[in-house]
Design a protein around this motif. Structure first.
Motif, PDB file in Angstrom:
ATOM      1  N   LEU A 238       8.873   0.450 -11.162  1.00 15.03           N
ATOM      2  CA  LEU A 238       8.487   2.204 -11.861  1.00 15.03           C
ATOM      3  C   LEU A 238       6.748   2.225 -11.512  1.00 15.03           C
ATOM      4  CD1 LEU A 238      10.528   1.896 -14.972  1.00 15.03           C
ATOM      5  CD2 LEU A 238      11.449   2.966 -13.356  1.00 15.03           C
ATOM      6  N   LYS A 239       6.431   2.881 -11.444  1.00 15.15           N
ATOM      7  CA  LYS A 239       5.503   3.827 -11.528  1.00 15.15           C
ATOM      8  C   LYS A 239       4.868   5.062 -12.600  1.00 15.15           C
ATOM      9  CE  LYS A 239       3.147   4.112  -6.686  1.00 15.15           C
ATOM     10  NZ  LYS A 239       2.871   3.807  -5.671  1.00 15.15           N
ATOM     11  N   ILE A 240       4.347   4.104 -12.910  1.00 13.00           N
ATOM     12  CA  ILE A 240       3.859   4.710 -14.738  1.00 13.00           C
ATOM     13  C   ILE A 240       2.632   5.856 -13.878  1.00 13.00           C
ATOM     14  CG2 ILE A 240       2.990   4.682 -16.623  1.00 13.00           C
ATOM     15  CD1 ILE A 240       3.936   2.287 -17.198  1.00 13.00           C
TER      16      ILE A 240
ATOM     17  N   VAL B 125       5.748   4.973   1.228  1.00 13.29           N
ATOM     18  CA  VAL B 125       5.942   6.606   1.650  1.00 13.29           C
ATOM     19  C   VAL B 125       6.217   7.923   0.413  1.00 13.29           C
ATOM     20  CG1 VAL B 125       7.258   8.137   3.956  1.00 13.29           C
ATOM     21  CG2 VAL B 125       5.813   5.759   4.325  1.00 13.29           C
ATOM     22  N   ASN B 126       6.349   8.659   0.255  1.00 11.41           N
ATOM     23  CA  ASN B 126       6.634   9.568   0.192  1.00 11.41           C
ATOM     24  C   ASN B 126       7.402  10.712   0.074  1.00 11.41           C
ATOM     25  OD1 ASN B 126       4.907   9.870  -2.435  1.00 11.41           O
ATOM     26  ND2 ASN B 126       3.354   8.788  -1.171  1.00 11.41           N
ATOM     27  N   VAL B 127       8.367  10.972  -0.433  1.00  8.58           N
ATOM     28  CA  VAL B 127       9.792  11.594  -0.144  1.00  8.58           C
ATOM     29  C   VAL B 127       9.796  12.834  -0.472  1.00  8.58           C
ATOM     30  CG1 VAL B 127      12.114  11.664   0.912  1.00  8.58           C
ATOM     31  CG2 VAL B 127      11.123   9.685   1.653  1.00  8.58           C
TER      32      VAL B 127
ATOM     33  N   ILE C 133      10.734   3.561  -0.480  1.00  4.42           N
ATOM     34  CA  ILE C 133      10.312   5.106  -0.129  1.00  4.42           C
ATOM     35  C   ILE C 133      10.239   5.307  -1.833  1.00  4.42           C
ATOM     36  CG2 ILE C 133      12.270   6.361  -0.457  1.00  4.42           C
ATOM     37  CD1 ILE C 133      11.688   5.924   2.525  1.00  4.42           C
ATOM     38  N   GLU C 134       9.432   6.777  -1.911  1.00  3.05           N
ATOM     39  CA  GLU C 134       8.684   6.350  -3.563  1.00  3.05           C
ATOM     40  C   GLU C 134       9.854   8.473  -3.580  1.00  3.05           C
ATOM     41  OE1 GLU C 134       4.697   7.184  -4.718  1.00  3.05           O
ATOM     42  OE2 GLU C 134       4.744   4.569  -3.817  1.00  3.05           O
ATOM     43  N   LEU C 135      10.633   7.728  -5.235  1.00  2.76           N
ATOM     44  CA  LEU C 135      10.907   8.569  -5.456  1.00  2.76           C
ATOM     45  C   LEU C 135      10.254   9.066  -6.418  1.00  2.76           C
ATOM     46  CD1 LEU C 135      14.788   8.718  -4.194  1.00  2.76           C
ATOM     47  CD2 LEU C 135      12.710   9.769  -3.111  1.00  2.76           C
TER      48      LEU C 135
ATOM     49  N   CYS D 297       1.188  -1.368  -0.521  1.00  2.00           N
ATOM     50  CA  CYS D 297       0.359   0.216  -0.118  1.00  2.00           C
ATOM     51  C   CYS D 297       1.003   1.012  -0.131  1.00  2.00           C
ATOM     52  CB  CYS D 297      -0.855  -0.287   1.039  1.00  2.00           C
ATOM     53  SG  CYS D 297       0.346   0.432   2.789  1.00  2.00           S
ATOM     54  N   GLU D 298       0.161   2.190  -0.151  1.00  3.99           N
ATOM     55  CA  GLU D 298       1.205   3.755  -0.375  1.00  3.99           C
ATOM     56  C   GLU D 298       0.290   4.481   0.842  1.00  3.99           C
ATOM     57  OE1 GLU D 298       1.331   5.635  -4.039  1.00  3.99           O
ATOM     58  OE2 GLU D 298       2.349   7.699  -2.919  1.00  3.99           O
ATOM     59  N   ALA D 299       1.136   5.528   1.805  1.00  2.77           N
ATOM     60  CA  ALA D 299       0.450   5.880   2.856  1.00  2.77           C
ATOM     61  C   ALA D 299       0.785   7.268   2.211  1.00  2.77           C
ATOM     62  CB  ALA D 299       1.600   5.993   3.667  1.00  2.77           C
TER      63      ALA D 299
ATOM     64  N   ILE E 239      10.156   4.245  -8.161  1.00  4.79           N
ATOM     65  CA  ILE E 239       9.616   5.386  -9.132  1.00  4.79           C
ATOM     66  C   ILE E 239       8.956   6.073  -9.108  1.00  4.79           C
ATOM     67  CG2 ILE E 239      11.089   6.826 -10.691  1.00  4.79           C
ATOM     68  CD1 ILE E 239      13.410   5.750  -8.993  1.00  4.79           C
ATOM     69  N   ASP E 240       8.596   7.181  -8.815  1.00  6.40           N
ATOM     70  CA  ASP E 240       6.594   7.478  -8.725  1.00  6.40           C
ATOM     71  C   ASP E 240       7.086   8.903  -9.398  1.00  6.40           C
ATOM     72  OD1 ASP E 240       4.436   7.927  -7.651  1.00  6.40           O
ATOM     73  OD2 ASP E 240       5.176   8.881  -5.851  1.00  6.40           O
ATOM     74  N   ASP E 241       5.389   8.521 -10.534  1.00  9.19           N
ATOM     75  CA  ASP E 241       5.493  10.044 -11.394  1.00  9.19           C
ATOM     76  C   ASP E 241       6.346   9.923 -12.660  1.00  9.19           C
ATOM     77  OD1 ASP E 241       3.803  10.662  -9.864  1.00  9.19           O
ATOM     78  OD2 ASP E 241       4.413  12.051  -9.549  1.00  9.19           O
TER      79      ASP E 241
END
Ligand code: C2E
Ligand code: MG
Ligand code: MG
Ligand code: MG
Length: 292
Positions: free
Chosen positions: A207-209, A124-126, A156-158, A65-67, A186-188
């Motif tokens: 990788l998150k498209i 978690v987004n950083v 960790i999402e960057l 999950c993503e917080a 890798i976010d976005d």
């Protein structure tokens, strides 16, 4: 005549200046107001987290999950992260928000383990300012030790933009974290205007498209081509690939067909409070059904 023209230009210039300065003034005031409220919210513990499931397209199971941080102001109501995260970045408040988010997410994932739920990895987004602080890796490792969460259960999402802002520093920090077992996504992905070479210097898990490509891929062949390319790029580099912002069954079917591994989006669930996430998880596990 020339004088008159000059006069008109000056008048125009002055008006334009006044117009802009009034606009800037209001914008600046809104920011200061938001910053003050945010500071109080942090002190009074008025931030919360919502959790959005990540679902495997192969098994239909929730794989993590993503917080996502939530802020409810007593007067302004719900304020979206896209509005207050930039303010928090500029004012430096992002450091205390980031610390809180990290700790709350790790504590929650640990609490799920203690309740007997199967291990769930929490992402978690950083943001840039947070990652580039002196001892970010130490902060994360200390948080894991103090909450007792196994490092493999933290991701960790960057964003690419963040990595591009100081690739060396980010790589150093992440070398240390991935060696301890913490995961990186890798976010976005696809929105960052950055070179792709950085991907070789990071032990990327997923990788998150970005959702903008997913939203248009069924109506626009260019977007579909980008999604396919991102999936094969990710797979060639041994990464998993997740599609963000999946809202329909048709999108799920198409993504399954072209080999995407995971999805996240309103089709499956909005980000929800922890108790609702627990309910989703046990419901999903009981049914053990395929998503498409
Ligand atoms: P993100 O990390 O890319 O998070 C995904 C965003 O997409 C979330 O918005 C989520 O609610 C939204 N979303 C999920 N599924 C769908 C869908 O099917 N359709 C659409 N249209 N949207 C969907 P949210 O929660 O408003 O957060 C926005 C951004 O704010 C996040 O983008 C992230 O960059 C940032 N953010 C959120 N929480 C944190 C945090 O704790 N720390 C930091 N530094 N940034 C955060
Ligand atoms: Mg994210
Ligand atoms: Mg994203
Ligand atoms: Mg984003």
């Amino acid at each position: 005549n020339a004088d008159a023209a000059m006069y008109r230009a000056k008048e125009l210039g002055r008006n334009t200046f006044q117009f802009y300065s009034r606009e800037l003034g209001e914008e600046a005031m809104r920011r200061v107001d938001l910053e003050t409220r945010l500071r109080v919210a942090i002190q009074n513990g008025r931030l919360s987290l919502a959790y959005q499931p990540k679902v495997s397209l192969k098994s239909g199971a929730i794989v993590g999950c993503e917080a996502l941080v939530r802020w409810h102001d007593p007067e302004l109501g719900h304020i979206a992260p896209d509005r207050f995260i930039p303010v928090a970045e500029e004012s430096g408040l992002i450091i205390s928000i980031g610390d809180w988010v990290l700790r709350a997410a790790c504590a929650q994932a640990r609490a799920w383990l203690d309740k007997g739920l199967r291990p769930i990895c929490v992402a978690v987004n950083v943001s840039a300012r947070q990652l580039l602080q002196q001892d970010f890796a130490v902060v994360v490792l200390r948080c894991l030790a103090e909450t007792g969460l196994p490092p493999e259960l933290l991701e960790i999402e960057l964003t690419e933009t963040l990595i591009a802002s100081d690739t060396e520093r980010a790589a150093e920090t992440f070398g240390c974290l991935s060696a301890s077992g913490v995961k990186l996504s890798i976010d976005d992905f696809g929105t960052g205007y950055s070179s792709l070479s950085y991907l070789q210097n990071f032990r990327v898990d997923t990788l998150k498209i970005d959702k903008s490509f997913i939203a248009k891929m069924l109506s626009d062949s260019g977007n579909a081509a980008i999604v396919r390319a991102a999936i094969s790029l990710g797979h060639n580099l041994q990464f998993k690939v997740l599609a963000e912002g999946v809202e329909t069954l048709e999108q799920c079917r198409f993504l399954a067909e072209i080999g995407c591994d995971e999805v996240q989006g309103y089709f499956f669930s909005k980000p929800v409070p922890s108790t609702e996430f627990e309910a989703l998880l046990s419901m999903r596990d009981a049914q053990a059904q395929q998503l498409v």
